[in-house]
Design an enzyme around this catalytic site. Structure first.
Site, short mmCIF file in Angstrom:
data_model
loop_
_atom_site.label_atom_id
_atom_site.label_comp_id
_atom_site.label_asym_id
_atom_site.label_seq_id
_atom_site.Cartn_x
_atom_site.Cartn_y
_atom_site.Cartn_z
N ASP A 151 -2.98 7.23 10.05
CA ASP A 151 -2.98 6.08 10.72
C ASP A 151 -1.85 5.35 11.56
O ASP A 151 -1.74 4.56 11.84
CB ASP A 151 -3.62 4.72 9.87
CG ASP A 151 -2.72 4.77 8.44
OD1 ASP A 151 -1.59 5.43 8.45
OD2 ASP A 151 -3.33 3.99 7.63
N SER A 153 0.62 -1.17 0.01
CA SER A 153 -0.06 -0.02 0.18
C SER A 153 0.77 1.15 0.02
O SER A 153 0.59 2.35 -0.49
CB SER A 153 -0.96 -0.04 1.24
OG SER A 153 -0.13 0.03 2.35
N HIS A 163 0.56 5.07 7.11
CA HIS A 163 1.01 5.58 5.65
C HIS A 163 1.30 7.03 5.89
O HIS A 163 0.73 7.72 6.62
CB HIS A 163 -0.51 5.51 5.11
CG HIS A 163 -0.84 4.10 4.69
ND1 HIS A 163 -2.12 3.44 5.46
CD2 HIS A 163 -0.43 3.39 3.81
CE1 HIS A 163 -2.05 2.30 5.19
NE2 HIS A 163 -1.05 2.05 4.04
#
Length: 798
Positions: free
Chosen positions: A270, A94, A273
């Site tokens: 979070d 991600s 990221h």
């Protein structure tokens, strides 16, 4: 006591620190720094791409500064131009997906982050045939290996750029176990040879894992600790570095994102990221790594090779080398002859016998060669600073303190060196030198601090540039009006002093004449002033004193000049046609057109005329003894002086308020040519109406004023860098010390060039008209040859 200490302090400084000793110290500093940088480059290598990918720091909150080089901020059009017909692949988790989106937005800012987060995402720009793919492989495992292997062995076309990286999923899924780390090492070891093979024909980057903000991580991610991430990064670095067989085909480790994340991860939503600004910085770094060597932007020195020498540069270096050798040989011969001809004592008579020798021709030749000897060494320093990869360069970054603190500092120094003037006339030589000096220092601080981004400062500095041109109109008009000297010698002297350094730099640094825009500006305005006053009928003060009718004739000339200026300013097509004619186009074109020259000329189009009018009115009032210019006397009667002083202060402050309230640079530039004279005239009256103000000047500012032209030109290459886009770094890691050392060397070089120019002007431009005409023919031949070689160079480039 305070006055005595002040005087003694200045004497002590001047006694122990002369210009000569300062230059010797500057030379020693240059040699030492060049040796240190050369040794560092030899030890660490001169690949600035490695620094861009691995090290840097934040300037402020969002501006990233790579170590030792400059990063270009790519626009969408530039990104498309660079990536034309290219295929880029991002493969990983991600975080790599985030980097993918930031990279794609450099090509198309309208792209939105949507779609399947745990799947492949494809982007294509059909207008530029660009493909950018994100391939979802969150773990370094067999699946990732098969995908990479398909590019090395299969028939699938290889991407031009591959950006890969993964680890956090392995830590999360296996709960941070040591067995998972061991398996990660095994997997990356099997993938490394494939990446190495791809790197032979593609650019391959392995992105290290960014740190996390552990306090913000959700419970399902608590096992992803910074200690675990460091362990995975160490494994990746050791394996990828050990697998390298060929340094040119090495997989590049993208470790700089880790440094960026350390400063910004606390802004994460979070804890895992990165915030968008950090991702944009990493994407811009990737764009610089790949595109700088293709597009070669001026302000993107990272990853750019040293430009090859042109034919003209090679010939110039040969000339300077021969001058240096010639001077050394001549100096050796001269000293040997001096020892042989040394006076000896006649033993019989007890008197010295002195041989009669004529050394004046040798002395002139030696002086000429010595000037070129020094100039050659200085030009070598210029080239090393701004064309070779020896010294480092960094981007500018504006803060209010970086501009205003140095301004206050030089103001204090200027006041410290206040002295009495030799004469008390308005705008006397010492005062105009002082004016040029403090303006030049402000402009230098403006350039190095990047203050052009702050509109109020930009508008005030525009007035300073206009004030230089005002002085051009005032000074040259006054000379021609009073002296009536329109001879060729005067014209050649002025043109030589204005243009000598710029012509040499155009040759050595491979830059067009218009690049040093201020010199073409003052040169053209000097020729306009000369043509206006020299054409029939020549009207000078001596002729006008005998008949007032001639004053009206001069005013008619000036009005005609004003009408021509107005016409050209509003007829861009006519202006461009004039200066697009050969050979004018060779001098005034920049990037293939003369728009930049038209813009610069138009920006201060009326101020030279204002300077000429002011000189005419002032000299007329002075001739009729209207002005009181005695020591300590106000310029007019007390009542008139007070009224004019009040009006001047109000006008000065009004302009500053208007300039500080500007919202749009374009609109303010439109008004600037007409209103800049208000603040210039207000300053002149404030500076000259009080008798005590007219009787003193700052010798500190005046010293810099006498070399203001050299300071303005030299800053392009040996104080600033990348043609003024960045800052020269002689001492990395200490910005304050670097500025002090580079400024000291820069000022010494500018002063030396000023002396060289003055010496050469006396030898190259003789007073005898016949000799001068022959010299002009030789100079015309030189420039014809230069234009011919430039044409050959342009053809070879295209």
């Amino acid at each position: 006591m305070a006055a005595l200490a002040y005087t003694l302090g200045k004497r002590e400084i001047n006694h122990y620190f002369s210009v000569r000793s300062a230059k010797a110290l500057a030379l020693g500093a240059v040699l030492l720094l060049a040796a240190c940088h050369a040794a560092f480059r030899r030890y660490r290598g001169d690949d600035t791409c490695e620094y861009l990918l691995s090290s840097g720091r934040f300037l402020g909150e969002k501006v990233w500064q790579p170590h030792s080089c400059m990063m270009h901020k790519y626009k969408n059009s530039e990104a498309k131009n660079c990536l034309l017909d290219k295929h880029i692949a991002f493969i990983g988790d991600s975080r790599i997906r985030q980097l993918f989106y930031s990279f794609v937005k450099l090509i198309n800012p309208q792209v939105k982050e949507e779609g399947n987060k745990h799947g492949n995402i494809l982007f294509e720009d059909k207008s530029a045939s660009i493909k950018v793919d994100f391939l979802w492989y969150p773990e370094v495992n067999g699946s990732m290996k098969q995908r990479i292997k398909s590019w090395t062995e299969g028939s699938i076309a290889k991407p031009h750029v591959i950006v890969a990286g993964a680890a956090t999923w392995s830590i999360k899924i296996h709960n941070g176990s040591n067995e998972a780390l061991t398996q990660y090492k095994i997997n990356i070891t099997s993938i490394a040879p494939l990446l190495e093979k791809l790197a032979e024909s593609s650019d391959v980057y392995w992105v290290l894992q960014d740190p996390v903000y552990e306090d913000m991580l959700s419970n399902s991610r608590k096992m992803i600790t910074n200690d675990k991430i460091d362990a995975y990064n160490e494994a990746a670095i050791s394996i990828l570095n050990s697998s390298s067989r060929n340094s040119k085909a090495k997989v590049k480790v993208f470790s700089v994102s880790k440094l960026i994340a350390q400063e910004t991860i606390m802004q994460s939503s979070d804890g895992l990221h990165l915030p968008e600004s950090s991702r944009e910085t990493s994407a811009m770094i990737l764009m610089n790594v790949y595109c700088n060597k293709i597009l070669k932007p001026i302000d993107g020195s990272c990853c750019q090779p040293q430009p090859p020498l042109t034919l003209i540069q090679k010939l110039a270096f040969c000339f300077f080398a021969l001058s240096i050798i010639g001077y050394l040989i001549l100096s050796f011969i001269y000293r040997n002859n001096h020892r042989k001809n040394k006076p000896c004592t006649d033993m019989e008579s007890g008197e010295e016998k002195k041989p009669v020798t004529n050394t004046s021709p040798v002395s002139t030749l030696e002086t000429l060669l010595y000037s070129f000897f020094k100039l050659g060494l200085i030009m070598a320093y210029f080239y090393l600073c701004d064309r070779a990869n020896l010294f480092m360069k960094e981007n500018k970054f504006y803060t209010h303190s970086s501009f205003f603190i140095p301004i206050i500092y030089i103001l204090v120094l200027g006041v410290f060196y206040t002295e009495n003037t030799k004469e008390t006339k308005m705008l006397n030589r010492e005062q105009t030198d002082e004016w040029k000096g403090w303006m030049q220092l402000v402009i230098l601080i403006y350039h190095i601090s990047g203050a052009s981004t702050f509109l109020p400062v930009y508008m005030h500095v525009r007035v300073l540039v206009a004030a230089y041109l005002f002085q051009t109109g005032y000074g040259h008009f006054s000379y021609f009006w009073i002296k009536g000297d329109f001879g060729l010698y005067r014209v050649c002297q002025v043109l030589f002093r204005l243009n000598f350094l710029v012509v040499v730099l155009c040759i050595v640094m491979d830059r067009p004449y218009q690049f040093y825009y201020f010199v073409p500006l003052v040169t053209v305005w000097f020729m306009i002033i000369y043509a206006t006053l020299a054409v029939w009928p020549q009207i000078v003060q001596k002729k006008a004193n005998g008949n007032c009718f001639w004053h009206f004739g001069l005013l008619l000339k000036l009005i005609s000049l004003l009408m021509c200026i107005y016409f050209l300013a509003n007829s861009q097509g006519v202006f461009e046609k004039i200066f697009s004619l050969w050979p004018l186009s060779t001098c005034f074109e920049l990037n293939g057109n003369v728009y930049e020259w038209w813009f610069r000329w138009k920006l201060d189009r009326y101020v030279v005329f204002h300077g000429m009018m002011f000189a005419f009115i002032y000299l007329a009032l002075q001739k009729r003894q209207v002005l009181l210019e005695g020591k300590g006397e106000p310029l007019f009667s007390n009542k008139i002086s007070n009224v004019l002083l009040f009006i001047s202060v109000v006008c000065f402050l009004t302009y500053s308020i208007w300039a500080s309230s500007c919202k749009n640079k374009t609109e303010c530039n439109e008004l600037h040519p007409s209103v800049s004279v208000v603040q210039i005239l207000a300053f002149i009256l404030i500076r000259n109406i009080p008798g005590y103000a007219r009787s003193v000047y700052s010798s500190f500012f005046a010293w810099f004023g006498r070399i203001s032209l050299e300071l303005f030109i030299c800053q392009y290459h040996i104080w600033l860098a990348a043609d003024t886009k960045g800052i020269l770094v002689l001492i990395p890691g200490n910005p304050m010390l670097n500025i002090i050392v580079s400024t000291f060397i820069f000022v010494c070089v500018a002063h030396e060039i000023s002396q060289i120019t003055n010496d050469l002007a006396q030898m190259v431009v003789p007073k005898d008209n016949a000799t001068l005409l022959r010299r002009l023919l030789c100079i015309a031949g030189f420039f014809s040859g230069l234009l011919f070689l430039a044409a050959i160079q342009d053809q070879s480039r295209h």
